[in-house]
Each structure stands twice: as structure tokens, then as C-alpha cells.
Design a protein around this motif. Structure first.
Motif, mmCIF file in Angstrom:
data_model
loop_
_atom_site.group_PDB
_atom_site.id
_atom_site.type_symbol
_atom_site.label_atom_id
_atom_site.label_comp_id
_atom_site.label_asym_id
_atom_site.label_seq_id
_atom_site.Cartn_x
_atom_site.Cartn_y
_atom_site.Cartn_z
ATOM 1 N N LEU A 173 2.449 -22.450 -30.169
ATOM 2 C CA LEU A 173 1.090 -22.124 -30.599
ATOM 3 C C LEU A 173 0.840 -20.638 -30.796
ATOM 4 O O LEU A 173 -0.217 -20.267 -31.311
ATOM 5 C CB LEU A 173 0.087 -22.672 -29.575
ATOM 6 C CG LEU A 173 0.121 -24.192 -29.353
ATOM 7 C CD1 LEU A 173 -0.881 -24.591 -28.277
ATOM 8 C CD2 LEU A 173 -0.172 -24.936 -30.647
ATOM 9 N N GLY A 174 1.772 -19.787 -30.381
ATOM 10 C CA GLY A 174 1.559 -18.357 -30.574
ATOM 11 C C GLY A 174 2.328 -17.544 -29.555
ATOM 12 O O GLY A 174 3.187 -18.061 -28.832
ATOM 13 N N ASP A 175 2.002 -16.238 -29.495
ATOM 14 C CA ASP A 175 2.669 -15.357 -28.538
ATOM 15 C C ASP A 175 1.821 -15.263 -27.259
ATOM 16 O O ASP A 175 0.780 -15.908 -27.122
ATOM 17 C CB ASP A 175 2.902 -13.974 -29.141
ATOM 18 C CG ASP A 175 1.616 -13.329 -29.654
ATOM 19 O OD1 ASP A 175 0.529 -13.836 -29.310
ATOM 20 O OD2 ASP A 175 1.705 -12.330 -30.378
ATOM 21 N N THR A 176 2.299 -14.459 -26.308
ATOM 22 C CA THR A 176 1.604 -14.374 -25.016
ATOM 23 C C THR A 176 0.227 -13.738 -25.149
ATOM 24 O O THR A 176 -0.674 -14.047 -24.364
ATOM 25 C CB THR A 176 2.449 -13.580 -24.012
ATOM 26 O OG1 THR A 176 2.880 -12.348 -24.629
ATOM 27 C CG2 THR A 176 3.680 -14.366 -23.595
ATOM 28 N N LYS A 177 0.039 -12.859 -26.124
ATOM 29 C CA LYS A 177 -1.277 -12.253 -26.313
ATOM 30 C C LYS A 177 -2.299 -13.309 -26.741
ATOM 31 O O LYS A 177 -3.436 -13.324 -26.273
ATOM 32 C CB LYS A 177 -1.213 -11.136 -27.355
ATOM 33 C CG LYS A 177 -2.525 -10.373 -27.513
ATOM 34 C CD LYS A 177 -2.405 -9.262 -28.538
ATOM 35 C CE LYS A 177 -3.688 -8.444 -28.595
ATOM 36 N NZ LYS A 177 -4.873 -9.282 -28.919
ATOM 37 N N SER A 178 -1.854 -14.221 -27.622
ATOM 38 C CA SER A 178 -2.766 -15.283 -28.046
ATOM 39 C C SER A 178 -3.047 -16.258 -26.910
ATOM 40 O O SER A 178 -4.088 -16.905 -26.891
ATOM 41 C CB SER A 178 -2.183 -16.029 -29.251
ATOM 42 O OG SER A 178 -0.982 -16.695 -28.898
#
Length: 533
Positions: free
Chosen positions: A255-260
């Protein structure tokens, strides 16, 4: 005649314009009606539904439930066992007097022994037979076989004991009647238990939700084990190296990177974050932990040693292959008793305070125009957004929700009645409703408004561990309140002090500490003439 022609000429074009416009309005209304009907019935366009299904993955529940509403299966298993025991005991008290002189309590030990031993063996056999597992894939017929198997040893014990004095044939018949009625009652009870558990499972309240960080081989192993056991749900995979990661891992979408992840709407529904990068990559693990420390959710590291077993459950995985890195999963027994405390004392407090609350509501209504209650969206457990209720103490301004500007001394927005109410913290009384709904607790960190600012800076940005105060439900009162940290936090030092005290409480929380805080709240509030409220 000549003057009439232009008038007719003007009418014809207007009619010609109105007809298509009316048809267009009718078509628009039909389109809107179709959309509303599709929303009402839950229908969706096939391509949209297919795209959504592709991004949900095989382990995502049909309905997301916030982690605060998760049900402790072990506690309810004990409750079901107590329910079965109560049924067996009640039937013994009804049937016993029919064959025993003086009833169960007035009969001799030898006459009561078959009832006591039969009930004890039955409850032990029900647990041993797995009658309280309520597995989702188990058929009703198979569950009935489990119940019948549990009654066999109980019947054998009774049959052995009734052959001995003082039992007659009539007394033996009454005992067998008791066993038959107990079987029927327990069977009907288990139909109810089974239906209840099925509803909880469909709502996602029995299954813990995980989020995986790291699209690695360890993530594949974890997801593969959970697909096999279905004892936890994986809502999604996040990876800090998004450009190298696949689109999905074992069907679970990336679903995305750790920031997202830190800003993701799934956070209130996540019970645990599992880091699946190789444990040997210590630098990367430290980097991930630095990024994830802003979240209130417990974080674990999946240890990548080769110890795969076909029967691993999530609890076995937690004990053998999930090492805690940050935060601790909530103690289920402690959470259960805290909820019991909230329901018991909260209901009593609301009943006692109702006359006072009605009087305050009338006084607020008479003093200034506007609603009696003020509601505001605040942070709850695991960053969940909840609506908190208070008595309105300021002049009604629909555009001011209190986030950008905290209350100050001699605040011109506070009414005369509002100052009296705030001085004794009576404006917090409606939050007893939040407590009974399960959104808040009687004792816990005070809920702050979403986006609350200290000066010109958002308060959450002043302390890295700010979200750690959301690891428990917010409270009507708390450890920080009785330690002097009450009212607005209008300086960075005040924010740090509030967070420090809240984290202290979370680490020490117990039933008896909560009672102490409740007992100290009233004298602390009445004796405080300094804090701005």
C-alpha cells in the motif's frame, strides 16, 4: 395582427428551449436516483468492485473494526464456560428435590455426590473436547459431536455412582433426567454462543489486524502461515524501498512506504505492526523504528530463523518469532477488568449526576443562545478519531472548534456560567456517555483535539512520543490531572510534561491505580486555584 406575430415568434423559441431543458432535468434526476439506489443496495460497477477486491487481499476482513472494540476470545471462553456451569447447576437445583429428601442442600453427601461429580466431569470434558473453540470452518454437526462426546464420561460417572446406596431406581431415573436436560440446555446455549461468535467474527472483532513492514521473504512466510490458520488479518504491506518492492505479497497488496503508513487511515484498526526485514540488517531496523516511533501501535520484529511449523498460530508466532520492539500489546485481562470498572462506576456516576446535569443544561440554555452540548473530534485509542461531548461554556461560534486557539485566562469567549462550570470541571460530565459507549475510560490520558496547537505549532510535532499517549483509551480524569497538569498546554514544556505523565500512567496502569486516581480527582480539582480551565 402584425404586432402579434413577434409575440408568437418569441413564444416558440422559448418553448423549444424549455422542452429539452425539462428533459435534461428529468434525465439528471433519474441518473441521481439510480446512483442513490446503487449506494443503498450496495451495488457497484463491476470494474470498480474488481479493482477494490484486488487491493484488499485474501486476509482483509469484510468489515474493519477499530482495535479498541476487539474482543478477548479467552475471556469470553471463560464466560461461556461459566454460563454452561450455571445452567447445569440450576437444573440440578430443580431436579434434585424431586428425588432427594430436603433437596440438594439438605441431603446426605452420598446422595449429592453424583450431581457434583457429574457436573465437574462434564465441564472438564467440555473444555477437553474443544467445545469452546467455535472455529469458523467447523460444521454444526461436528460441534454437536463434541458436545455429545463430553457427556459420555459424565454419564459414565453417574451410572457408576447410582448403583450404590442410597439411590433407588426412581433416584437414578431423576439423575438421568438431569443429564438429559443438561445436554439439551447446553446444546441450545451453544447454538446461541455459536451465533454470537459468528457475528463477532463477521464484524472482525475476534481477529487481530496486522500491518507488515517489509516486502520480504519473511513477510511471505508470515502471511502464508496466517492464510493457513486464519488467526489474524493482514491489512496491507508497507515497504521503505517502494521502488524495488512487488505490487503484492502472497496476494496482500503493498500500500505504500513507511511515511504513508504513519498517516494511513488504517492505523486505528491495527493491533500490531510487524517488521519483517531481516533481523541481521540492524541499521535498516533502527531506521524503520525511528520512523515508526510516532505511532501508538505496538511494533514487533519477525525473527527470521528457520523454525516453520505447520500448526503455528498467531500466539505461537508471537512467542517464538515476534520480538517486541516498541510498545506492548494490551493485557487482555487488564483491559477486561478496566472495562468492567468503567461500565460499573460510569453507570453509577451518570445516574447520580443526572439531576445536576439537567440543571446545568437549563442554566446554559437560559444564559446564552446556542446548543447546550459542545462536541469536538479528538484523538482516541490508537489515534482513532472520536467525538467527545462537553457542556458548552463559550459563546456559540460555529466556525471555532477550539483547535487553533486553546482556552486562556480571562478568555473573552467564556460565558459567565461557563466560568463557574469550568472552575469545577463540571463541563466534562457528558463524557460519561463516551465512557459507556467504550470510546473513553474513566481514567486515562486526557483526549486532545485533533490538530491542537501550542502557539503556532501543532502540539503533536513538539514531542516525538506524542502518539504514545494514545496507547490507552483517553480518560475523563487521569494521572496527569492529579499531578497538576490540567487545562491547556500552551508551552512546549507543558506539552512535554503532559506526555511524560501520560506515558508514566500507561506503563503503570492497574485496577487499583485507577481507583486511587478517581479518589484523588475531586480534592485535586477543588484545591486547584492555578490551572486554567
Amino acid at each position: 395582427m402584425l404586432a402579434a406575430e413577434p409575440a408568437d415568434a418569441e413564444v416558440k423559441p422559448l418553448a423549444a428551449v424549455q422542452a429539452p431543458a425539462a428533459a435534461a432535468r428529468t434525465s439528471t434526476k433519474k441518473t441521481i436516483a439510480k446512483k442513490q439506489e446503487r449506494r443503498r443496495t450496495g451495488a457497484a460497477q463491476p470494474n470498480v468492485e474488481r479493482r477494490r477486491g484486488e487491493r484488499r487481499g485474501p486476509l482483509r476482513p469484510p468489515q474493519l473494526t477499530s482495535s479498541r472494540a476487539r474482543i478477548d476470545g479467552k475471556s469470553w471462553e471463560r464466560a461461556f464456560r461459566l454460563g454452561d456451569g450455571a445452567l447445569v447447576l440450576v437444573l440440578a437445583l430443580i431436579v434434585g428435590p424431586l428425588s432427594l429428601h430436603g433437596g440438594l442442600f439438605g441431603a446426605s453427601v452420598g446422595a449429592v455426590l453424583p450431581y457434583a461429580l457429574g457436573a465437574g466431569v462434564l465441564l472438564w470434558a467440555l473444555k477437553l473436547a474443544g467445545a469452546y473453540r467455535f472455529e469458523g470452518r467447523e460444521s454444526l454437526a461436528r460441534h454437536l459431536v463434541r458436545l455429545a462426546a463430553a457427556f459420555v464420561p459424565a454419564a459414565a460417572v453417574v451410572a457408576f455412582l447410582v448403583r450404590r446406596p442410597p439411590f433407588s431406581a426412581a433416584g437414578a431415573a431423576q439423575l438421568y433426567l438431569w443429564l438429559g436436560l443438561s445436554f439439551s440446555a447446553v446444546y441450545l446455549a451453544h447454538l446461541l454462543w455459536r451465533r454470537l461468535v459468528g457475528r463477532w467474527r463477521a464484524e472482525g472483532r475476534l481477529t487481530r489486524n496486522l500491518v507488515v513492514v517489509g516486502a520480504t521473504r519473511n513477510a511471505e512466510r508470515l502471511i502464508e502461515a496466517l492464510i493457513r490458520t486464519r488467526e489474524a488479518s493482514v491489512l496491507g504491506v508497507f515497504d521503505d524501498r517502494l521502488s524495488r518492492s512487488p505490487r503484492e505479497v502472497m496476494g496482500v497488496p503493498v500500500l505504500g512506504d513507511t511515511k504513508s503508513l504513519t498517516d494511513n487511515r488504517l492505523i486505528p484498526y491495527v493491533d500490531r505492526i510487524v517488521v519483517t526485514v531481516p533481523s541481521s540488517a540492524q541499521g535498516r531496523v533502527r531506521q524503520l523504528m525511528e520512523r515508526l516511533r510516532v505511532l501508538p501501535n505496538p511494533v514487533c520484529l519477525f525473527l527470521d530463523f528457520e523454525a516453520e511449523r505447520s500448526g503455528d498460530s498467531i500466539d505461537q508466532l508471537a512467542k517464538s518469532q515476534l520480538a517486541p520492539l516498541a510498545g506492548e500489546p494490551p493485557d487482555e485481562a487488564r483491559s477486561f477488568w478496566k472495562r468492567v470498572q468503567d461500565l460499573t462506576l460510569g453507570s453509577l456516576a451518570l445516574a447520580l449526576a443526572s439531576p445536576l446535569m439537567l440543571g446545568l443544561a437549563l442554566a446554559i440554555r437560559l444564559e446564552s443562545p446556542g446548543p447546550v452540548l459542545f462536541r469536538q473530534r479528538r484523538h482516541g485509542f490508537n489515534n482513532e478519531e472520536i467525538v467527545v461531548w462537553k457542556f458548552r461554556t463559550m459563546r456559540h461560534d460555529p466556525g471555532d472548534d477550539g483547535r487553533a486557539r486553546q482556552v486562556t485566562a480571562c478568555d473573552d469567549r467564556v460565558t459567565r456560567m461557563g466560568r463557574l462550570i469550568r472552575r469545577n470541571s463540571l463541563d466534562e460530565l457528558p463524557q460519561l456517555i463516551n465512557v459507556l459507549k467504550g470510546e473513553m475510560s474513566l481514567v486515562g490520558p486526557r483526549p486532545h483535539a485533533i490538530g491542537m496547537k501550542t502557539g503556532e505549532v501543532e502540539s503533536a510535532r513538539l514531542v516525538a512520543e506524542y502518539a504514545h499517549r494514545h496507547r490507552l483509551k483517553p480518560g475523563v480524569t487521569g494521572w496527569a490531572a492529579i499531578q497538576g497538569s490540567r487545562g491547556p498546554v500552551d508551552t512546549p514544556e507543558a506539552v512535554r510534561r503532559r506526555v511524560e505523565l501520560d506515558v508514566q500512567y500507561i506503563e503503570r496502569q492497574s485496577f487499583w491505580l485507577d481507583l486511587y486516581i478517581l479518589a484523588m480527582t475531586v480534592p485535586c480539582l477543588l484545591g486547584d486555584k492555578v490551572a486554567v480551565r
